[in-house]
Every structure is written in C-alpha cells, then in structure tokens.
Motif scaffolding. Structure first.
Motif, PDB file in Angstrom:
ATOM      1  N   THR A   1       0.833  -1.206   0.000  1.00 18.26           N
ATOM      2  CA  THR A   1       0.000   0.000   0.000  1.00 18.26           C
ATOM      3  C   THR A   1       0.864   1.251   0.000  1.00 18.26           C
ATOM      4  O   THR A   1       0.583   2.216  -0.719  1.00 18.26           O
ATOM      5  CB  THR A   1      -0.927   0.003   1.234  1.00 18.26           C
ATOM      6  OG1 THR A   1      -1.752  -1.169   1.208  1.00 18.26           O
ATOM      7  CG2 THR A   1      -1.831   1.231   1.229  1.00 18.26           C
ATOM      8  N   LEU A   2       1.935   1.223   0.791  1.00 13.16           N
ATOM      9  CA  LEU A   2       2.842   2.372   0.853  1.00 13.16           C
ATOM     10  C   LEU A   2       3.522   2.603  -0.489  1.00 13.16           C
ATOM     11  O   LEU A   2       3.618   3.749  -0.956  1.00 13.16           O
ATOM     12  CB  LEU A   2       3.899   2.134   1.937  1.00 13.16           C
ATOM     13  CG  LEU A   2       4.954   3.234   2.108  1.00 13.16           C
ATOM     14  CD1 LEU A   2       4.295   4.537   2.524  1.00 13.16           C
ATOM     15  CD2 LEU A   2       6.006   2.810   3.133  1.00 13.16           C
ATOM     16  N   LEU A   3       3.982   1.528  -1.127  1.00 11.81           N
ATOM     17  CA  LEU A   3       4.641   1.655  -2.431  1.00 11.81           C
ATOM     18  C   LEU A   3       3.692   2.218  -3.485  1.00 11.81           C
ATOM     19  O   LEU A   3       4.095   3.026  -4.328  1.00 11.81           O
ATOM     20  CB  LEU A   3       5.180   0.297  -2.873  1.00 11.81           C
ATOM     21  CG  LEU A   3       6.382  -0.241  -2.090  1.00 11.81           C
ATOM     22  CD1 LEU A   3       6.741  -1.648  -2.564  1.00 11.81           C
ATOM     23  CD2 LEU A   3       7.582   0.691  -2.233  1.00 11.81           C
ATOM     24  N   ALA A   4       2.427   1.775  -3.437  1.00 12.17           N
ATOM     25  CA  ALA A   4       1.439   2.291  -4.392  1.00 12.17           C
ATOM     26  C   ALA A   4       1.227   3.782  -4.177  1.00 12.17           C
ATOM     27  O   ALA A   4       1.150   4.558  -5.143  1.00 12.17           O
ATOM     28  CB  ALA A   4       0.119   1.539  -4.238  1.00 12.17           C
ATOM     29  N   GLY A   5       1.152   4.203  -2.919  1.00 11.14           N
ATOM     30  CA  GLY A   5       0.985   5.625  -2.625  1.00 11.14           C
ATOM     31  C   GLY A   5       2.170   6.443  -3.086  1.00 11.14           C
ATOM     32  O   GLY A   5       2.018   7.527  -3.663  1.00 11.14           O
ATOM     33  N   ILE A   6       3.375   5.918  -2.865  1.00 15.06           N
ATOM     34  CA  ILE A   6       4.599   6.617  -3.302  1.00 15.06           C
ATOM     35  C   ILE A   6       4.645   6.696  -4.827  1.00 15.06           C
ATOM     36  O   ILE A   6       5.019   7.725  -5.397  1.00 15.06           O
ATOM     37  CB  ILE A   6       5.854   5.902  -2.763  1.00 15.06           C
ATOM     38  CG1 ILE A   6       5.929   6.048  -1.248  1.00 15.06           C
ATOM     39  CG2 ILE A   6       7.115   6.461  -3.421  1.00 15.06           C
ATOM     40  CD1 ILE A   6       7.042   5.257  -0.604  1.00 15.06           C
ATOM     41  N   GLY A   7       4.242   5.603  -5.475  1.00 16.90           N
ATOM     42  CA  GLY A   7       4.209   5.595  -6.939  1.00 16.90           C
ATOM     43  C   GLY A   7       3.293   6.668  -7.483  1.00 16.90           C
ATOM     44  O   GLY A   7       3.637   7.368  -8.450  1.00 16.90           O
ATOM     45  N   MET A   8       2.137   6.821  -6.865  1.00 17.14           N
ATOM     46  CA  MET A   8       1.194   7.858  -7.306  1.00 17.14           C
ATOM     47  C   MET A   8       1.740   9.255  -7.025  1.00 17.14           C
ATOM     48  O   MET A   8       1.515  10.186  -7.793  1.00 17.14           O
ATOM     49  CB  MET A   8      -0.149   7.664  -6.611  1.00 17.14           C
ATOM     50  CG  MET A   8      -0.886   6.407  -7.034  1.00 17.14           C
ATOM     51  SD  MET A   8      -1.135   6.302  -8.829  1.00 17.14           S
ATOM     52  CE  MET A   8      -2.075   7.798  -9.135  1.00 17.14           C
ATOM     53  N   MET A   9       2.454   9.394  -5.921  1.00 16.27           N
ATOM     54  CA  MET A   9       3.041  10.688  -5.585  1.00 16.27           C
ATOM     55  C   MET A   9       4.069  11.094  -6.641  1.00 16.27           C
ATOM     56  O   MET A   9       4.097  12.237  -7.110  1.00 16.27           O
ATOM     57  CB  MET A   9       3.697  10.637  -4.213  1.00 16.27           C
ATOM     58  CG  MET A   9       4.337  11.958  -3.784  1.00 16.27           C
ATOM     59  SD  MET A   9       5.205  11.850  -2.205  1.00 16.27           S
ATOM     60  CE  MET A   9       6.613  10.831  -2.679  1.00 16.27           C
ATOM     61  N   LEU A  10       4.910  10.130  -7.029  1.00 15.24           N
ATOM     62  CA  LEU A  10       5.932  10.423  -8.029  1.00 15.24           C
ATOM     63  C   LEU A  10       5.326  10.698  -9.400  1.00 15.24           C
ATOM     64  O   LEU A  10       5.863  11.468 -10.187  1.00 15.24           O
ATOM     65  CB  LEU A  10       6.915   9.254  -8.125  1.00 15.24           C
ATOM     66  CG  LEU A  10       7.776   8.981  -6.886  1.00 15.24           C
ATOM     67  CD1 LEU A  10       8.614   7.727  -7.089  1.00 15.24           C
ATOM     68  CD2 LEU A  10       8.672  10.176  -6.593  1.00 15.24           C
ATOM     69  N   GLU A  11       4.185  10.053  -9.680  1.00 15.37           N
ATOM     70  CA  GLU A  11       3.587  10.169 -11.005  1.00 15.37           C
ATOM     71  C   GLU A  11       3.279  11.609 -11.390  1.00 15.37           C
ATOM     72  O   GLU A  11       3.503  12.020 -12.527  1.00 15.37           O
ATOM     73  CB  GLU A  11       2.288   9.351 -11.076  1.00 15.37           C
ATOM     74  CG  GLU A  11       1.696   9.323 -12.467  1.00 15.37           C
ATOM     75  CD  GLU A  11       0.195   9.079 -12.469  1.00 15.37           C
ATOM     76  OE1 GLU A  11      -0.291   8.575 -13.488  1.00 15.37           O
ATOM     77  OE2 GLU A  11      -0.475   9.406 -11.483  1.00 15.37           O
ATOM     78  N   THR A  12       2.754  12.381 -10.449  1.00 14.62           N
ATOM     79  CA  THR A  12       2.348  13.746 -10.779  1.00 14.62           C
ATOM     80  C   THR A  12       3.302  14.817 -10.267  1.00 14.62           C
ATOM     81  O   THR A  12       3.104  15.991 -10.547  1.00 14.62           O
ATOM     82  CB  THR A  12       0.941  14.036 -10.208  1.00 14.62           C
ATOM     83  OG1 THR A  12       0.917  13.650  -8.822  1.00 14.62           O
ATOM     84  CG2 THR A  12      -0.116  13.255 -10.953  1.00 14.62           C
TER      85      THR A  12
END
Length: 218
Positions: free
Chosen positions: A21-32
């Motif tokens: 869950t944390l990795l998914a959140g970080i991935g979304m943060m980096l995306e934008t």
C-alpha cells in the motif's frame, strides 16, 4: 492460463500489505510530482496493487493511499511549478516534452480553469503536466485542491474497485473453472477499453471546446 495468473497474483500478494500500500501511494506521488507518469502510468501501479486486496480494510487503505499519494504528488508538482516552473520547462526533460505541449497545456488551463484541473486526472499526459503548469499560473493552491480532490477520489475508487473485483472474482472461480483466467483478463480488458474510449471522447470534446473558444469573438 490459470496457473500463470495464479503465480502472478500470488507474487503480488506475498508483498506485505502495508508495504504494498505504501509503495502504491509513493508511486502515485511520483507520477504527478516529477513527471514519472509519462513513463510509468499510475493506472498500472494501481491495478497491480489492487489485485492483492483482500477484505474491506485493505481496500479502504489502498484507496486512501492512492488518494493521499496523488494529492501529495500534485501538491509537490504545484510547488515545483510555482518556484521552478520556467527552469523545469527549459530543462532537458522540459525541452524533450516540447514547447508545443507546454503551450497547449497552458492554454487549456487558461481557458478551462478548474474544469481543466478536474478533467486532467482522466487524460493521459495532461495529468502529469497540469500540476506544474498550474503552479506557473495565477491559480491559487486552494482552488487547485478544490478541483483535484474529487477527481482523485473518483479515479482511485474506480481503479482500485475494478482491480480488486477482477482478482476477487478470479480467486473464487479459479478452482471451479479452468477458464477463470480469461474472466479476469476480460474484466481488465473491458475496463481498459472503456477507459480508452472515454479518454478519446473526452479529449475530442475538450479539443472541440477549445477550438470553439478560439473562434468566438473576444
């Protein structure tokens, strides 16, 4: 197909739920925030993470992580645009994106305002450029958040819901139906086609709106 799909889903599920869950959140943060979305779409990150969701608690946790990551990323993108926007635009990456793309995003935001912020979450490329471009504009951060929060909520619920539903259906049917894997693939494919068609339609509608505005007398 069932054996291959089971192996893939099990591989994702073996990752600790909190870490996943944390990795998914970080991935979304980096995306934008740093234009990672131009290389690795957030759609892929969320669909993969959501296939391992088991139970309401994990579903809610992942949705919250995706929304939080998206908003943090867009906030960082906004700040980068506000303080370093012109420098980023003139950077090597900015030049590779092309001045035409920056200019069209800028014009779209200027004409559509908050609507452009909301819709950009559902349009490819734009959702990575808009936060930076908004930061370079006169739009206030509060206004930006007011438009992007509901878009991020809708987007997160849709993608996590479809990924979790597809994986859940497969797990329930895999031991009973040898073609259960095709059901999983069919759900994801149908959703992908629906998203693709919707994005194309939305892009045409917005392009038509922009051309109409350009033709209207000032």
């Amino acid at each position: 197909m069932n054996d291959i799909l089971t192996w893939i889903l099990d591989a994702v599920s073996t990752v600790d739920p909190a870490i996943r869950t944390l990795l998914a959140g970080i991935g979304m943060m980096l995306e934008t925030s740093v234009l990672v979305g131009l290389i690795v779409p957030g759609d892929t990150i969320v669909i993969v993470a959501s296939t391992a969701v088991q139970g309401p608690a994990q579903f809610v946790a992942l949705v919250v992580a995706i929304i939080t990551g998206s908003l943090l990323g867009e906030s960082i993108g906004f700040a980068l645009g506000r303080y370093f926007g012109p420098r980023i635009r003139r950077s090597r990456l900015g030049r590779r994106l092309g001045e035409k793309r920056w200019a069209s995003t800028e014009a779209y935001l200027k004409k559509r305002g908050g609507v452009a912020v909301f819709l950009s979450r559902f349009l490819p490329v734009l959702h990575s450029l808009v936060p930076l471009t908004v930061g370079m504009s006169t739009m206030r951060y509060r206004t930006f958040m007011a438009w992007t929060i509901p878009a991020c909520v809708i987007w997160a619920l849709a993608y996590v819901g479809v990924g979790a539903a597809a994986a859940g259906s497969y797990r329930e049917l895999s031991e009973q139906l040898h073609f259960a894997g095709y059901i999983f693939v069919g759900i994801i494919a149908a959703f992908s086609v629906l998203v693709f068609v919707a994005k194309r339609w939305l892009h045409r509608v917005e392009a038509r709106h922009m051309s109409t505005d350009d033709e209207s007398p000032s």
